[in-house]
Design a protein around this motif. Structure first.
Motif, PDB file in Angstrom:
ATOM      1  N   SER A  31     -53.852  48.758  31.720  1.00 51.93           N
ATOM      2  CA  SER A  31     -52.905  48.688  30.731  1.00 51.93           C
ATOM      3  C   SER A  31     -51.492  48.313  31.165  1.00 51.93           C
ATOM      4  O   SER A  31     -51.391  48.163  32.506  1.00 51.93           O
ATOM      5  CB  SER A  31     -52.887  50.026  30.134  1.00 51.93           C
ATOM      6  OG  SER A  31     -52.302  50.902  30.866  1.00 51.93           O
ATOM      7  N   GLU A  32     -50.924  47.477  30.283  1.00 49.79           N
ATOM      8  CA  GLU A  32     -49.500  47.107  30.685  1.00 49.79           C
ATOM      9  C   GLU A  32     -48.610  47.874  29.910  1.00 49.79           C
ATOM     10  O   GLU A  32     -48.860  48.181  28.681  1.00 49.79           O
ATOM     11  CB  GLU A  32     -49.598  45.489  30.581  1.00 49.79           C
ATOM     12  CG  GLU A  32     -50.570  44.778  31.441  1.00 49.79           C
ATOM     13  CD  GLU A  32     -50.239  43.285  31.124  1.00 49.79           C
ATOM     14  OE1 GLU A  32     -49.224  42.928  30.239  1.00 49.79           O
ATOM     15  OE2 GLU A  32     -51.076  42.441  31.798  1.00 49.79           O
ATOM     16  N   GLN A  33     -47.388  48.146  30.827  1.00 43.65           N
ATOM     17  CA  GLN A  33     -46.210  48.931  30.035  1.00 43.65           C
ATOM     18  C   GLN A  33     -44.985  48.221  30.392  1.00 43.65           C
ATOM     19  O   GLN A  33     -44.950  47.445  31.463  1.00 43.65           O
ATOM     20  CB  GLN A  33     -46.291  50.468  30.094  1.00 43.65           C
ATOM     21  CG  GLN A  33     -47.523  51.025  29.579  1.00 43.65           C
ATOM     22  CD  GLN A  33     -47.306  52.524  29.832  1.00 43.65           C
ATOM     23  OE1 GLN A  33     -46.262  53.181  30.276  1.00 43.65           O
ATOM     24  NE2 GLN A  33     -48.434  53.167  29.558  1.00 43.65           N
ATOM     25  N   ASP A  34     -43.920  48.290  29.787  1.00 43.99           N
ATOM     26  CA  ASP A  34     -42.661  47.939  30.344  1.00 43.99           C
ATOM     27  C   ASP A  34     -41.942  49.002  30.759  1.00 43.99           C
ATOM     28  O   ASP A  34     -41.935  50.343  29.773  1.00 43.99           O
ATOM     29  CB  ASP A  34     -41.921  47.433  28.929  1.00 43.99           C
ATOM     30  CG  ASP A  34     -42.565  45.874  28.489  1.00 43.99           C
ATOM     31  OD1 ASP A  34     -43.375  45.269  29.251  1.00 43.99           O
ATOM     32  OD2 ASP A  34     -42.204  45.567  27.364  1.00 43.99           O
ATOM     33  N   ILE A  35     -41.015  48.966  31.537  1.00 48.71           N
ATOM     34  CA  ILE A  35     -40.108  50.065  32.032  1.00 48.71           C
ATOM     35  C   ILE A  35     -38.552  49.606  32.006  1.00 48.71           C
ATOM     36  O   ILE A  35     -38.496  48.388  32.698  1.00 48.71           O
ATOM     37  CB  ILE A  35     -40.633  50.662  33.191  1.00 48.71           C
ATOM     38  CG1 ILE A  35     -39.560  51.651  33.675  1.00 48.71           C
ATOM     39  CG2 ILE A  35     -40.633  49.641  34.721  1.00 48.71           C
ATOM     40  CD1 ILE A  35     -40.363  52.558  34.834  1.00 48.71           C
ATOM     41  N   GLU A  36     -37.979  50.194  31.650  1.00 49.49           N
ATOM     42  CA  GLU A  36     -36.646  49.916  31.336  1.00 49.49           C
ATOM     43  C   GLU A  36     -35.696  50.626  32.762  1.00 49.49           C
ATOM     44  O   GLU A  36     -36.068  51.682  32.825  1.00 49.49           O
ATOM     45  CB  GLU A  36     -35.840  50.397  30.309  1.00 49.49           C
ATOM     46  CG  GLU A  36     -34.273  49.786  30.056  1.00 49.49           C
ATOM     47  CD  GLU A  36     -33.678  50.260  28.942  1.00 49.49           C
ATOM     48  OE1 GLU A  36     -32.513  49.878  28.477  1.00 49.49           O
ATOM     49  OE2 GLU A  36     -34.060  51.136  28.044  1.00 49.49           O
ATOM     50  N   VAL A  37     -35.008  49.776  33.283  1.00 45.70           N
ATOM     51  CA  VAL A  37     -34.241  50.307  34.663  1.00 45.70           C
ATOM     52  C   VAL A  37     -32.548  49.938  34.229  1.00 45.70           C
ATOM     53  O   VAL A  37     -32.428  49.061  33.346  1.00 45.70           O
ATOM     54  CB  VAL A  37     -34.622  49.544  35.778  1.00 45.70           C
ATOM     55  CG1 VAL A  37     -36.317  49.959  36.248  1.00 45.70           C
ATOM     56  CG2 VAL A  37     -34.535  48.033  35.802  1.00 45.70           C
ATOM     57  N   ASP A  38     -31.896  50.488  35.238  1.00 49.09           N
ATOM     58  CA  ASP A  38     -30.424  50.184  34.956  1.00 49.09           C
ATOM     59  C   ASP A  38     -30.025  48.980  36.007  1.00 49.09           C
ATOM     60  O   ASP A  38     -30.868  48.750  36.691  1.00 49.09           O
ATOM     61  CB  ASP A  38     -29.601  51.445  35.260  1.00 49.09           C
ATOM     62  CG  ASP A  38     -29.590  51.964  36.605  1.00 49.09           C
ATOM     63  OD1 ASP A  38     -30.301  51.358  37.608  1.00 49.09           O
ATOM     64  OD2 ASP A  38     -29.347  53.230  36.614  1.00 49.09           O
ATOM     65  N   SER A  39     -28.899  48.678  35.897  1.00 48.95           N
ATOM     66  CA  SER A  39     -28.298  47.552  36.832  1.00 48.95           C
ATOM     67  C   SER A  39     -28.345  47.897  38.297  1.00 48.95           C
ATOM     68  O   SER A  39     -28.314  47.007  39.301  1.00 48.95           O
ATOM     69  CB  SER A  39     -26.936  47.212  36.315  1.00 48.95           C
ATOM     70  OG  SER A  39     -25.969  48.293  36.427  1.00 48.95           O
ATOM     71  N   ASP A  40     -28.207  49.113  38.703  1.00 52.56           N
ATOM     72  CA  ASP A  40     -28.469  49.509  40.142  1.00 52.56           C
ATOM     73  C   ASP A  40     -30.033  49.447  40.807  1.00 52.56           C
ATOM     74  O   ASP A  40     -30.213  49.610  41.925  1.00 52.56           O
ATOM     75  CB  ASP A  40     -27.833  50.807  40.421  1.00 52.56           C
ATOM     76  CG  ASP A  40     -26.406  51.092  39.995  1.00 52.56           C
ATOM     77  OD1 ASP A  40     -25.814  50.047  40.470  1.00 52.56           O
ATOM     78  OD2 ASP A  40     -26.239  52.017  39.624  1.00 52.56           O
ATOM     79  N   TRP A  41     -30.901  49.507  39.746  1.00 51.83           N
ATOM     80  CA  TRP A  41     -32.254  49.415  40.240  1.00 51.83           C
ATOM     81  C   TRP A  41     -32.783  48.420  41.287  1.00 51.83           C
ATOM     82  O   TRP A  41     -33.251  48.665  42.378  1.00 51.83           O
ATOM     83  CB  TRP A  41     -33.282  49.546  39.080  1.00 51.83           C
ATOM     84  CG  TRP A  41     -34.694  49.927  39.441  1.00 51.83           C
ATOM     85  CD1 TRP A  41     -35.245  51.042  39.508  1.00 51.83           C
ATOM     86  CD2 TRP A  41     -35.551  48.768  39.837  1.00 51.83           C
ATOM     87  NE1 TRP A  41     -36.509  50.995  40.079  1.00 51.83           N
ATOM     88  CE2 TRP A  41     -36.602  49.565  40.247  1.00 51.83           C
ATOM     89  CE3 TRP A  41     -35.710  47.507  39.998  1.00 51.83           C
ATOM     90  CZ2 TRP A  41     -37.779  49.037  40.565  1.00 51.83           C
ATOM     91  CZ3 TRP A  41     -36.638  46.987  40.421  1.00 51.83           C
ATOM     92  CH2 TRP A  41     -37.981  47.669  40.808  1.00 51.83           C
ATOM     93  N   LEU A  42     -32.424  47.255  41.197  1.00 53.49           N
ATOM     94  CA  LEU A  42     -32.596  46.033  41.932  1.00 53.49           C
ATOM     95  C   LEU A  42     -32.144  46.158  43.580  1.00 53.49           C
ATOM     96  O   LEU A  42     -33.017  46.379  44.372  1.00 53.49           O
ATOM     97  CB  LEU A  42     -32.327  44.724  41.413  1.00 53.49           C
ATOM     98  CG  LEU A  42     -32.591  43.362  42.399  1.00 53.49           C
ATOM     99  CD1 LEU A  42     -34.219  43.517  42.700  1.00 53.49           C
ATOM    100  CD2 LEU A  42     -32.062  42.222  41.833  1.00 53.49           C
ATOM    101  N   ARG A  43     -30.860  46.663  43.475  1.00 49.33           N
ATOM    102  CA  ARG A  43     -30.642  46.979  44.798  1.00 49.33           C
ATOM    103  C   ARG A  43     -31.005  47.766  45.556  1.00 49.33           C
ATOM    104  O   ARG A  43     -31.129  47.980  46.638  1.00 49.33           O
ATOM    105  CB  ARG A  43     -28.729  47.136  44.830  1.00 49.33           C
ATOM    106  CG  ARG A  43     -28.170  47.442  45.958  1.00 49.33           C
ATOM    107  CD  ARG A  43     -26.649  47.709  45.651  1.00 49.33           C
ATOM    108  NE  ARG A  43     -26.331  48.596  44.782  1.00 49.33           N
ATOM    109  CZ  ARG A  43     -26.659  49.940  44.826  1.00 49.33           C
ATOM    110  NH1 ARG A  43     -26.859  50.552  45.845  1.00 49.33           N
ATOM    111  NH2 ARG A  43     -26.093  50.838  43.730  1.00 49.33           N
TER     112      ARG A  43
END
Length: 109
Positions: A31-43
């Motif tokens: 199954s596929e789902q979307d997950i929301e992250v904040d602007s610090d997540w990538l770093r």
């Protein structure tokens, strides 16, 4: 079919291709789902080793632009997998209720 030996194990190309095909077929059924992250997540994900490379290797792209960018071969959506739950997650920045304005995490190719 050519037979190879790796670390004392005999591996045939046919078996390897079959296993790879089964793995791909299995991933497609997750199954596929979307997950929301904040602007610090990538770093943080890069610094913790969750993602490799540098921040310059990634971009936040408007979701509606993703199909065009994938067709040009310049970007690919980043997908996180949870093997225990058999779920693939697309990583978004922004409000999940505003589908037209959501930004998805992509890797530059």
């Amino acid at each position: 079919m050519d037979i190879s030996t790796i670390a004392g194990l005999t591996i045939s190309g046919l078996s390897l291709v079959n296993d790879l095909g089964n793995t791909i077929k299995d991933l497609r059924s997750w199954s596929e789902q979307d997950i929301e992250v904040d602007s610090d997540w990538l770093r943080l994900a890069i610094s913790k080793g969750v993602l490799d490379g540098s921040e310059a290797d990634y971009a936040w792209l408007l979701e509606k632009r993703l199909p065009s960018m994938e067709l040009t071969g310049t970007h690919q959506a980043v997908v996180a997998v949870n093997t225990d739950k058999r779920i693939k997650y697309r990583i978004f920045l922004g409000n999940l209720n505003q589908a037209s304005g959501r930004c998805i995490l992509v890797r530059k190719l």
